[in-house]
Design an enzyme around this catalytic site. Structure first.
Site, PDB file in Angstrom:
ATOM      1  N   GLU A  37       0.786  -1.231   0.000  1.00 34.73           N
ATOM      2  CA  GLU A  37       0.000   0.000   0.000  1.00 34.73           C
ATOM      3  C   GLU A  37       0.823   1.289   0.000  1.00 34.73           C
ATOM      4  OE1 GLU A  37      -2.999  -0.226   3.068  1.00 34.73           O
ATOM      5  OE2 GLU A  37      -4.164  -1.689   1.920  1.00 34.73           O
ATOM      6  N   GLU A  77      -6.216  -7.808  -0.704  1.00 32.01           N
ATOM      7  CA  GLU A  77      -6.911  -7.625   0.567  1.00 32.01           C
ATOM      8  C   GLU A  77      -8.360  -7.277   0.272  1.00 32.01           C
ATOM      9  OE1 GLU A  77      -5.269  -4.751   3.223  1.00 32.01           O
ATOM     10  OE2 GLU A  77      -3.201  -5.498   3.049  1.00 32.01           O
TER      11      GLU A  77
END
Length: 333
Positions: free
Chosen positions: A160, A267
């Site tokens: 991320e 995710e």
């Protein structure tokens, strides 16, 4: 993005040497990969390097075995770069941390399923944006060298990236690819991640330049994350609607098709309620209709310290393990 909380539980066993290439477990699923994140070794990120068993923990191998028995075939194993290489990105390993990480990876791949190495660092090292791609390339050359003979290991460049120069994000990903291949790790897949928390719903607006990444082995998989609450942060049990899952991955699907790329949702999660179950199923059904570009998905998250965390997939009592596994079961091998 996701919320993290700390709880205590058992740790994985002692490490063994990295294995040779493993035979992949045969299975029957619409997806190439379906599995879970394995959280713990990245916990306590405000206390680095921290103390094993106090600030962070490694995943429980027996719990992973339970999820494999349920049909999962891929596990994304979180760790912190600052614990693995405490002095500098190009420095020597903390051998105990590497040994524990290797133990978990080997346990996963010995079972014939894939293990993703996930430096859970958000494009930062010791709180500073990683601004030197050559150092990042060295980090990945060194780490890939530890696992280059294990074909069931997957390398995830970094978790991320966010609030960073977009060209830098591209260059860091390319540096990671170059370092991995330079290490002689030529059989393994590489998962790349984008800016803006690698969100699928913002991918086309933010990460279009990621199509320019190059891999001589042609084994890049574009990893995107997608949560279903109002701001997409994964901090609420509430899902916006029963259709929000499909809606938030539609534009990224078209981007993958247009650019002849493949992706994975690295995710995703939703609360243990009817609307989120509908939204999760809708997203997975849509991904399953587009397996030419979507190779699978991983739930956030399992791990021994989650306690009563709303998304916990940790056996035997995690909220999602007891409440959401029936939704996931249709997609498992």
């Amino acid at each position: 993005m996701k919320f993290r909380n700390l709880f205590f539980a058992a740790v994985a066993g002692s490490a063994v040497a990295a294995p040779l290439a493993k035979e992949q477990k045969k299975r029957d699923s619409v997806f190439q990969w379906i599995g879970a994140n394995e959280s713990g070794a990245e916990f306590g990120e405000n206390n680095l390097p921290g103390v094993w068993g106090t600030d962070y923990i490694f995943p429980d191998v027996s719990a992973i075995t339970t999820l494999i028995d349920k049909g999962m075939n891929i596990f994304r194993i979180q760790f912190k770069m600052e614990r693995l290489v405490p002095d500098s990105m190009t420095g020597a390993y903390d051998e105990a941390y590497l040994q524990n990480l290797t133990t978990v990876v080997n346990a996963v791949t010995d079972a014939g399923v894939h293990a993703i190495l996930d430096p859970h660092n958000y494009g930062r090292f010791n709180g500073e944006i990683m601004s030197t791609p050559s150092d990042f390339q060295t980090f990945w050359k060194n780490l890939a060298g530890q696992f280059q003979s294990n074909s069931l290991v997957i390398f995830d460049t970094n978790n991320e990236y966010h609030d960073m120069d977009q060209e830098l994000v591209l260059n860091l990903n390319q540096a990671a690819i170059d370092g991995i291949r330079e290490a002689g790790a030529t059989e393994q897949y590489i998962f790349v991640e984008g800016n803006s928390y690698t969100g699928a719903w913002t991918w086309t607006d933010v990460n279009d330049n990621m199509k320019n990444l190059e891999d001589p082995q042609d084994k890049i998989v574009y990893q995107m994350h997608q949560y279903l609450d109002s701001d997409g942060s994964g901090t609420s049990e509430t899902c916006v609607s029963g259709t929000i899952g499909q809606e938030r991955v539609t534009s990224a699907t078209q981007w993958l098709k247009d650019n002849k790329k493949v992706g994975i949702i690295g995710e995703f999660a939703g609360g243990n309620n009817d609307q989120c179950k509908t939204a999760v199923k809708g997203m997975l059904d849509y991904l399953a209709e587009n397996t030419d570009v979507w190779k699978g998905a991983l739930w956030w998250a399992a791990g021994p310290w989650w306690g009563d965390y709303m998304y916990s997939l940790e056996p035997p009592n995690g909220v999602a393990f007891t409440g959401m596994l029936d939704v996931l079961q249709a997609y498992l091998g």
